[in-house]
Every structure is written in C-alpha cells, then in structure tokens.
Design a protein around this motif. Sequence first.
Motif, PDB file in Angstrom:
ATOM      1  N   PRO A 116     -11.376  58.859 -28.903  1.00  0.00           N
ATOM      2  CA  PRO A 116     -12.591  58.398 -28.210  1.00  0.00           C
ATOM      3  C   PRO A 116     -12.521  58.611 -26.698  1.00  0.00           C
ATOM      4  N   ASP A 117     -11.353  58.409 -26.107  1.00  0.00           N
ATOM      5  CA  ASP A 117     -11.211  58.622 -24.666  1.00  0.00           C
ATOM      6  C   ASP A 117     -11.441  60.087 -24.314  1.00  0.00           C
ATOM      7  N   ILE A 118     -10.907  60.984 -25.133  1.00  0.00           N
ATOM      8  CA  ILE A 118     -11.080  62.423 -24.870  1.00  0.00           C
ATOM      9  C   ILE A 118     -12.556  62.793 -24.959  1.00  0.00           C
ATOM     10  N   ALA A 119     -13.253  62.251 -25.955  1.00  0.00           N
ATOM     11  CA  ALA A 119     -14.685  62.531 -26.082  1.00  0.00           C
ATOM     12  C   ALA A 119     -15.436  62.063 -24.836  1.00  0.00           C
ATOM     13  N   GLY A 120     -15.084  60.893 -24.324  1.00  0.00           N
ATOM     14  CA  GLY A 120     -15.727  60.396 -23.109  1.00  0.00           C
ATOM     15  C   GLY A 120     -15.455  61.283 -21.905  1.00  0.00           C
ATOM     16  N   LEU A 121     -14.229  61.787 -21.796  1.00  0.00           N
ATOM     17  CA  LEU A 121     -13.879  62.677 -20.686  1.00  0.00           C
ATOM     18  C   LEU A 121     -14.633  64.002 -20.782  1.00  0.00           C
ATOM     19  N   VAL A 122     -14.761  64.547 -21.996  1.00  0.00           N
ATOM     20  CA  VAL A 122     -15.513  65.791 -22.176  1.00  0.00           C
ATOM     21  C   VAL A 122     -16.969  65.584 -21.783  1.00  0.00           C
ATOM     22  N   ASP A 123     -17.551  64.479 -22.215  1.00  0.00           N
ATOM     23  CA  ASP A 123     -18.949  64.193 -21.853  1.00  0.00           C
ATOM     24  C   ASP A 123     -19.104  64.073 -20.337  1.00  0.00           C
ATOM     25  N   GLU A 124     -18.140  63.445 -19.702  1.00  0.00           N
ATOM     26  CA  GLU A 124     -18.162  63.299 -18.244  1.00  0.00           C
ATOM     27  C   GLU A 124     -18.124  64.666 -17.561  1.00  0.00           C
ATOM     28  N   LEU A 125     -17.275  65.538 -18.055  1.00  0.00           N
ATOM     29  CA  LEU A 125     -17.134  66.857 -17.436  1.00  0.00           C
ATOM     30  C   LEU A 125     -18.347  67.746 -17.683  1.00  0.00           C
ATOM     31  N   LEU A 126     -18.997  67.574 -18.839  1.00  0.00           N
ATOM     32  CA  LEU A 126     -20.137  68.430 -19.173  1.00  0.00           C
ATOM     33  C   LEU A 126     -21.476  67.849 -18.716  1.00  0.00           C
ATOM     34  N   PRO A 144      -9.804  70.964 -15.800  1.00  0.00           N
ATOM     35  CA  PRO A 144      -9.590  69.537 -15.472  1.00  0.00           C
ATOM     36  C   PRO A 144      -9.210  68.671 -16.664  1.00  0.00           C
ATOM     37  N   LEU A 145      -9.696  68.987 -17.874  1.00  0.00           N
ATOM     38  CA  LEU A 145      -9.540  68.051 -18.995  1.00  0.00           C
ATOM     39  C   LEU A 145      -8.089  67.741 -19.356  1.00  0.00           C
ATOM     40  N   PRO A 146      -7.201  68.724 -19.546  1.00  0.00           N
ATOM     41  CA  PRO A 146      -5.848  68.385 -20.017  1.00  0.00           C
ATOM     42  C   PRO A 146      -5.081  67.453 -19.086  1.00  0.00           C
ATOM     43  N   VAL A 147      -5.215  67.615 -17.779  1.00  0.00           N
ATOM     44  CA  VAL A 147      -4.526  66.712 -16.857  1.00  0.00           C
ATOM     45  C   VAL A 147      -5.123  65.314 -16.956  1.00  0.00           C
ATOM     46  N   MET A 148      -6.431  65.227 -17.141  1.00  0.00           N
ATOM     47  CA  MET A 148      -7.058  63.922 -17.327  1.00  0.00           C
ATOM     48  C   MET A 148      -6.495  63.230 -18.567  1.00  0.00           C
ATOM     49  N   VAL A 149      -6.277  64.006 -19.623  1.00  0.00           N
ATOM     50  CA  VAL A 149      -5.761  63.438 -20.866  1.00  0.00           C
ATOM     51  C   VAL A 149      -4.300  63.008 -20.707  1.00  0.00           C
ATOM     52  N   VAL A 150      -3.486  63.853 -20.072  1.00  0.00           N
ATOM     53  CA  VAL A 150      -2.081  63.487 -19.863  1.00  0.00           C
ATOM     54  C   VAL A 150      -1.983  62.257 -18.967  1.00  0.00           C
ATOM     55  N   CYS A 151      -2.819  62.178 -17.948  1.00  0.00           N
ATOM     56  CA  CYS A 151      -2.826  60.985 -17.090  1.00  0.00           C
ATOM     57  C   CYS A 151      -3.208  59.744 -17.895  1.00  0.00           C
ATOM     58  N   ARG A 152      -4.203  59.885 -18.755  1.00  0.00           N
ATOM     59  CA  ARG A 152      -4.591  58.766 -19.622  1.00  0.00           C
ATOM     60  C   ARG A 152      -3.418  58.382 -20.525  1.00  0.00           C
ATOM     61  N   LEU A 153      -2.731  59.364 -21.053  1.00  0.00           N
ATOM     62  CA  LEU A 153      -1.595  59.134 -21.943  1.00  0.00           C
ATOM     63  C   LEU A 153      -0.499  58.348 -21.237  1.00  0.00           C
ATOM     64  N   VAL A 360      -6.248  67.792 -31.372  1.00  0.00           N
ATOM     65  CA  VAL A 360      -7.278  66.760 -31.182  1.00  0.00           C
ATOM     66  C   VAL A 360      -8.176  67.133 -30.012  1.00  0.00           C
ATOM     67  N   GLU A 361      -7.595  67.553 -28.903  1.00  0.00           N
ATOM     68  CA  GLU A 361      -8.410  67.947 -27.749  1.00  0.00           C
ATOM     69  C   GLU A 361      -9.340  69.091 -28.111  1.00  0.00           C
ATOM     70  N   GLY A 362      -8.805  70.094 -28.822  1.00  0.00           N
ATOM     71  CA  GLY A 362      -9.630  71.227 -29.210  1.00  0.00           C
ATOM     72  C   GLY A 362     -10.784  70.805 -30.112  1.00  0.00           C
ATOM     73  N   GLU A 363     -10.502  69.983 -31.110  1.00  0.00           N
ATOM     74  CA  GLU A 363     -11.546  69.543 -32.026  1.00  0.00           C
ATOM     75  C   GLU A 363     -12.632  68.762 -31.287  1.00  0.00           C
ATOM     76  N   VAL A 364     -12.215  67.866 -30.407  1.00  0.00           N
ATOM     77  CA  VAL A 364     -13.196  67.064 -29.664  1.00  0.00           C
ATOM     78  C   VAL A 364     -14.046  67.959 -28.764  1.00  0.00           C
ATOM     79  N   VAL A 365     -13.420  68.882 -28.048  1.00  0.00           N
ATOM     80  CA  VAL A 365     -14.153  69.746 -27.117  1.00  0.00           C
ATOM     81  C   VAL A 365     -15.242  70.527 -27.848  1.00  0.00           C
TER      82      VAL A 365
END
Length: 403
Positions: A116-126, A144-153, A360-365
């Motif tokens: 869910p967090d990744i989906a929110g980040l993708v929506d934010e970026l798009l 930008p997305l992968p660093v955002m995800v690693v930071c969240r992690l 997971v990132e790929g599927e969400v994107v």
Amino acid sequence: MPRQARRSLPSFNPLDPVVLDDPYPTYADMRQRGRLCRVGPAAWGVTRHADVASLVRDPRLGSQFPEEYHRASAGDGPAGDFFGKIILYRDPPSHTRLRKLIGKAFSPALVRSLRPDIAGLVDELLAPAREQGHFDAVTDLAFPLPVMVVCRLMGISPDERDEIRPRAVDLGKAFAAIVPDDARAEADAAVVWLRSYLSELLEQRRRSPGDDLLSRMLAAEDGGRTLSHEEIVDNAVFAFFAGFETTMNLIATGCAALLRFPDQMARLRADRGLTATAVEEFLRFDAPIQGTARLVHEPIDIDGHTLRAGRVVVLLLGSANHDEAVFADPDRLDIGRSPNPHLSFGGGAHLCMGAALARVEGEVVFNRLLDLFSEVEAAGPARRREKTTFRAYESVPVAVATA
C-alpha cells in the motif's frame, strides 16, 4: 588446452557501443558459435541458459574475490574496501550466516506490508502527469521511486530522501566492472557518507527500536549469532544499490518495452491478472543486470575447455534469457509467457535477496499506471544511458490521458 581451441572462441566486450545499444544480436551469434566466449585475460563468459542455470548453483564457483580484484575494479579507497564486507561478495560459511540473519529481518511479510505504501508513492509521483498529460518514466518515476521505497523500508524520514538519492546514484558507479577513474572519488565519497549516515541511524534504532529493517537487523538472531554493527551498516548501504539501480532499470525497461509493443500494453490493460507474469517478462526481455561474475574454485569443463581455479567466469544472464533452446521467439515481448525460467535474479545461494521487493514494486507501478491513465503511449524516442553495463535508460518520454 589446444591453442587453436582458444583462438576459436568469440570475444565479448560489454562496453562495445554496439553491445551497449543492443546486446541481443551479439549474444545470439555467440550462442550459435558455442557455450563460451572470452571476456578478457583469464576471464570467460558463459552464453547458454542450461550452463548459466547450472553454474549459478555450482559450489565450484564463488563470489568472494581477493582484495586485489576489488582494488583493481574500484580503486584503493572506501568503495574497494566496502565490496569485501557485503553479502554479495561473501562465500559460505560467512555468506550463509549473513543471509540467514538478514533474511530473518528482510522477511516476505515485511515486503508484502509495503505494497500500500508503494502504491501511494507511485500515485504521488504520477500526480503531476494527470495535469500535464506527460511524464518521463525515468526521471519522474523509475529514478525517484526505489530510493523512496528503501527509505520507507529503513524508517528514514521523507525529508531526507533528496539528500540520500544522489549518494545512491554515486554508489551505483562502484558496481561497474571497471570503475572509471573520474567516478572513483564519487563512489568512495558515497560509501563514506552512507556508512556515516546509517551508522548514526543504527545507533538511534538501538536506543529506540521500531519496525523498520534496521531495527529488525539489530534484533535478528540465529542460534545465539547476531549481526555486528559494521555488518548491518555495510549491508544496509548495499541495499541502496540493490534496491535502487536494479528496480529503477526494471521500471524503465518495462515502460519502454510496453511502449515498443502496444499490443502487449493493450493485453495487460484488458487482463490485469497478467501483471505478475508481465514483470517476469520485463526482467527476461531486457534484464537490468546482464551478467554476474564468479571466481572458479575448482576446475570446470565446458564445451571442451577447462576453466581453471583462479579464473573469472561471467555468467551472461542477458544471453541466457534469450536462449532459443528455452524461450520461443525470445526477441518478442510476451507478457503472458509461461513458463518463464529467466535468470535475472541469479540463483542458488546468491539468489537476489531483493527479488521479492523488486517484483512488488514492478507489479504496483504497472497496475497503477494503467489504473490512472486510459491512454499511455510514447511521447518521443527513448534514450539509453551511456557508459554503463546495466540495461538502463536516460529518458523514456510518455504521453498519457485520463478517461
């Protein structure tokens, strides 16, 4: 080995401009000529799927290279030292211990919880693309997305992402086969900065643990064994490469592939159940990492040649993924391809630990891309990133429209 047999092997230069532009015709030619090629002094390349699939699991090959190898590649500075500390370049028993402990922290449940967090980040970026009608799949999304995800992690504040991202980019330069002289200082500086930053963050987690990856690595225990401070820091630094470069290129090459094959875009839009197999096909079709190096520990015979101990073997994942003996019509994108035994994440003991997160990132994107936009098409020619052995793009312009 007969001298003539040595001369008969094709030579492969991953930095040849023709290869950097499109390596797959070269791979096809090498596979047709045999199972091996030469990639440099005392170094061999393995071209076919059956051999690569076997060798990624073969204990006669290792990933723990002598210090001189890393110094020759990255120089005498912190980057060269860093390579000797991370799980990627360790062999059993130290690799086994590290993988088990890190695996306890970086669990499948933790990865699933991020969806869910990744989906929110993708929506934010798009979001800007919904107003503008266009975006760049690299600069506006994949970068930008992968660093955002690693930071969240790792429980890092969003306010600090912009400071971390350029260091992750510079860290990636250290993973070239030979780091150019002008990039070594940047790679060294990135290692120093990230080590210092994560060391301080780890001390904070020690005083006040949370549910992030660093806290989990601190708590990981197996039979009384734990991870040291330095092991956590260096492998967390490595995560900024493993979680950034590979996933960035998966997203960019996947977008480029769908734009190149609009019939497959339409097929995915009509059947979202194909999203997971589509991500696997993007990984096969244009693997972000085209080859992985191994050190020969015991002699191995392949195709009438003996690979002696101390030699380097490059397992050409990109070539294996286009082997006609395994993949029908391998140069065609088929998002429903099944089975799809691609080797883009390696295999065996060194199977990529971040594979589940990348998937997971790929599927969400790709799901969110088609959810948000009723039309997605190329807005100009895609441009490859130069001077890198990764399959990477500098720019993938995309035009979009909402219903």
